[in-house]
Design an enzyme around this catalytic site. Structure first.
Site, PDB file in Angstrom:
ATOM      1  N   GLU A   3       0.473   5.846  12.431  1.00  0.00           N
ATOM      2  CA  GLU A   3      -0.893   5.451  12.752  1.00  0.00           C
ATOM      3  C   GLU A   3      -1.000   3.934  12.966  1.00  0.00           C
ATOM      4  O   GLU A   3      -1.688   3.483  13.872  1.00  0.00           O
ATOM      5  CB  GLU A   3      -1.804   5.884  11.588  1.00  0.00           C
ATOM      6  N   ASP A   4      -0.337   3.168  12.124  1.00  0.00           N
ATOM      7  CA  ASP A   4      -0.582   1.723  12.100  1.00  0.00           C
ATOM      8  C   ASP A   4       0.525   0.853  12.680  1.00  0.00           C
ATOM      9  O   ASP A   4       0.406  -0.368  12.705  1.00  0.00           O
ATOM     10  CB  ASP A   4      -0.854   1.260  10.659  1.00  0.00           C
ATOM     11  N   HIS A  32       0.809  -1.217   0.000  1.00  0.00           N
ATOM     12  CA  HIS A  32       0.000   0.000   0.000  1.00  0.00           C
ATOM     13  C   HIS A  32       0.851   1.280   0.000  1.00  0.00           C
ATOM     14  O   HIS A  32       0.708   2.116  -0.900  1.00  0.00           O
ATOM     15  CB  HIS A  32      -1.009  -0.031   1.157  1.00  0.00           C
ATOM     16  N   HIS A  71       3.705   7.021   5.141  1.00  0.00           N
ATOM     17  CA  HIS A  71       2.512   7.728   5.598  1.00  0.00           C
ATOM     18  C   HIS A  71       1.674   6.980   6.633  1.00  0.00           C
ATOM     19  O   HIS A  71       0.988   7.602   7.433  1.00  0.00           O
ATOM     20  CB  HIS A  71       1.634   8.170   4.420  1.00  0.00           C
ATOM     21  N   ASP A  88     -17.733  10.894 -27.975  1.00  0.00           N
ATOM     22  CA  ASP A  88     -16.885  11.686 -28.863  1.00  0.00           C
ATOM     23  C   ASP A  88     -16.488  10.905 -30.105  1.00  0.00           C
ATOM     24  O   ASP A  88     -16.506   9.693 -30.115  1.00  0.00           O
ATOM     25  CB  ASP A  88     -15.601  12.063 -28.152  1.00  0.00           C
ATOM     26  N   ASP A 100      -2.849   8.072  -1.584  1.00  0.00           N
ATOM     27  CA  ASP A 100      -3.225   7.073  -0.579  1.00  0.00           C
ATOM     28  C   ASP A 100      -4.670   6.627  -0.821  1.00  0.00           C
ATOM     29  O   ASP A 100      -4.981   5.435  -0.917  1.00  0.00           O
ATOM     30  CB  ASP A 100      -3.061   7.754   0.793  1.00  0.00           C
TER      31      ASP A 100
HETATM   32 MN    MN Z   1      -2.748   4.683   3.745  1.00  0.00          MN
END
Ligand code: MN
Length: 484
Positions: A77-78, A49, A73, A260, A139
């Site tokens: 958090e994880d 990810h 990122h 189109d 993300d």
């Molecule tokens: Mn993420």
């Protein structure tokens, strides 16, 4: 196909052969270790990810710091690793970006439409930096691409949130690449019936035909372009499904009326090559009158540059060509160049809420889109805070607001009867200054009435006004009782 680090490094080198990728490699190792043993809902190793997020960022040519923050990122958090460790290993700038993402993940849409405006504001205010928004988009894009692994209610929530918050912001900032991709995926989940119908017509029927036609055109065009000594890339051009759906809804038109004519894009190296390419095309097929547009000499008001023409192509089919340099093409996809459009479009501007106009003004002041992406701190909301109700509504307040301001912003009855507040599930005082992201629950008592002290605590005009009104009536009432 699982991604690997080599693909990311190759993309970075493709953007800039001289790029130093040492820190990118370190960040990858760090993230892989931090997420070791974790898996995504889909069952793949978690590192896929952040790796995909980073690759998307490299593809839009984001600077290395942004790509690295993309890799890291989800670490704070994880995983158990604190932000301070990231700062120690990768420096302040990267840590600030990662911190921005972590904060931004608090902004969640919970299905209350009247609050989407506040949520959009909050999203931008919490991001405070365009680069954080770009990382969040990359993300989110991967999360959307892997939505099938989630239970249905979660799928819908994420799709709706993306449509209500992310898509409009991507549009506002002119990041069409993200806007179109996110829209198409959300469309699939939010309107599955319509999506299936359109997809069948567009991808199965039309696209097959389209691809065969593009192949045929290419077979004729490629040798001629080579003869002219051009280096080029040819792409078939496809409209986003969601944009077709929208047009069909707005104009009540049928698919066949919107579709189109066949279109191809030729990407070349220099401006001179663009004109040369048009020459080759016109010598092969007869141009359709009045369809040649020189948006290189006279760019569109949003900064878009390319040469357009339409010719009677193979089998006499009207075929559109767009010719541009790679730089022009990429700018049209990723550039936060929308400000050129807004700059010259007063009518559009006057219809927007003030905060949107402020952002656009900020964008206008940046000399170019690169400068805007690289340096822009969004300080439009510097003096606003965004606070959640227990249900997840967002209340937008001036800085240093207190639970009293919050209570009155929710409802004047709640204001009048408040006796205390729970701030992030802890007991707080009525005069505690609130911070962005706080969740506040007001405790009320039926017999409570505003007191004069509250005027010292309340910061917002609304709360002060309501308190004064209440003091007047209550005060009068008290006197009346006394004298009687
Ligand atoms: Mn993420």
């Amino acid at each position: 196909m699982p991604l690997n680090l080599a693909q990311l490094l190759a993309q970075i080198k493709q953007n800039n052969p001289k790029a130093d990728t040492t820190l990118v490699e370190l960040a990858y190792e760090y993230a892989a270790q931090a997420h070791a043993g974790q898996t995504r809902r889909s069952g793949e190793p978690y590192i896929q990810h952040p790796l995909r997020t980073a690759l998307t960022l490299a593809q839009i040519r984001a600077e290395n710091d942004v790509v690295i923050a993309g890799l890291l990122h989800d670490v704070p958090e994880d995983t158990g690793r604190p932000l301070a460790e990231i700062e120690k290993q990768f420096g302040k700038k990267i840590a600030a970006l990662v911190e921005g993402i972590t904060k931004l993940s608090k902004v969640k849409y919970r299905g209350i439409e009247r609050h989407t405006e506040s949520l959009k504001k909050m999203f931008i205010a919490m991001a405070a930096d365009i680069r954080v928004i770009l990382i969040r988009f990359a993300d989110r894009l991967h999360n959307l691409e892997t939505l099938d692994a989630l239970p249905e209610n979660k799928r819908l929530r994420i799709a709706q949130e993306t449509m209500e918050i992310y898509v409009p912001i991507a549009g506002l900032l002119g990041i069409w690449h993200f806007k179109n991709k996110m829209e198409d995926i959300c469309f699939r989940y939010l309107h599955p019936e319509e999506y299936k119908k359109l997809q069948y017509r567009y991808e199965v029927e039309q696209r097959m035909e389209n691809q065969a036609f593009i192949k045929k055109t290419e077979e004729i065009l490629v040798p001629k372009l080579k003869e002219a000594d051009l280096r080029f890339e040819i792409q078939g051009r496809f409209k986003s499904l969601y944009s077709i759906f929208q047009k069909m809804q707005k104009k009540e038109r049928k698919f066949s009326e919107i579709y189109d004519v066949f279109a191809l894009r030729v990407i070349v190296e220099t401006v001179a090559d663009c004109y040369k390419t048009i020459g080759v095309i016109h010598s092969l097929w007869k141009p359709k009158p009045n369809r040649f547009k020189d948006y290189i000499a006279v760019p569109k008001s949003n900064g878009y540059q390319a040469l357009h023409t339409a010719v009677f192509g193979p089998n006499g089919k009207v075929t559109e060509f767009q010719v541009a340099t790679r730089k022009m093409y990429e700018k049209s996809l990723y550039g936060i160049a929308a400000h050129w459009y807004y700059k010259s479009n007063k009518k559009y501007l006057s219809k927007q809420p003030k905060w949107v106009r402020d952002i656009l003004e900020l964008m206008r002041q940046a000399k170019n889109s690169e400068e805007f992406v690289n340096v822009a701190k969004i300080d439009v909301f510097q003096n606003r805070i965004f606070v959640f109700t227990p249900k997840g509504d967002v209340i937008d307040l001036p800085e240093r607001s207190t639970p009293i301001d919050f209570a009155y912003a929710v409802h004047s009855d709640i204001g009048h009867h408040c006796v205390g507040a729970m701030i992030n599930e802890k007991i707080g005082k009525l005069d505690t200054p609130l911070k962005s992201g706080d969740t506040v629950e007001i405790i009320t008592e039926k017999n409570k009435k505003p007191s004069r002290d509250w005027l010292k605590i309340a910061k917002t005009a609304r709360a002060r006004e309501k308190i004064r009104q209440s003091l007047k009536t209550n005060g009068g009432f008290m006197k009346f009782i006394k004298w009687k």
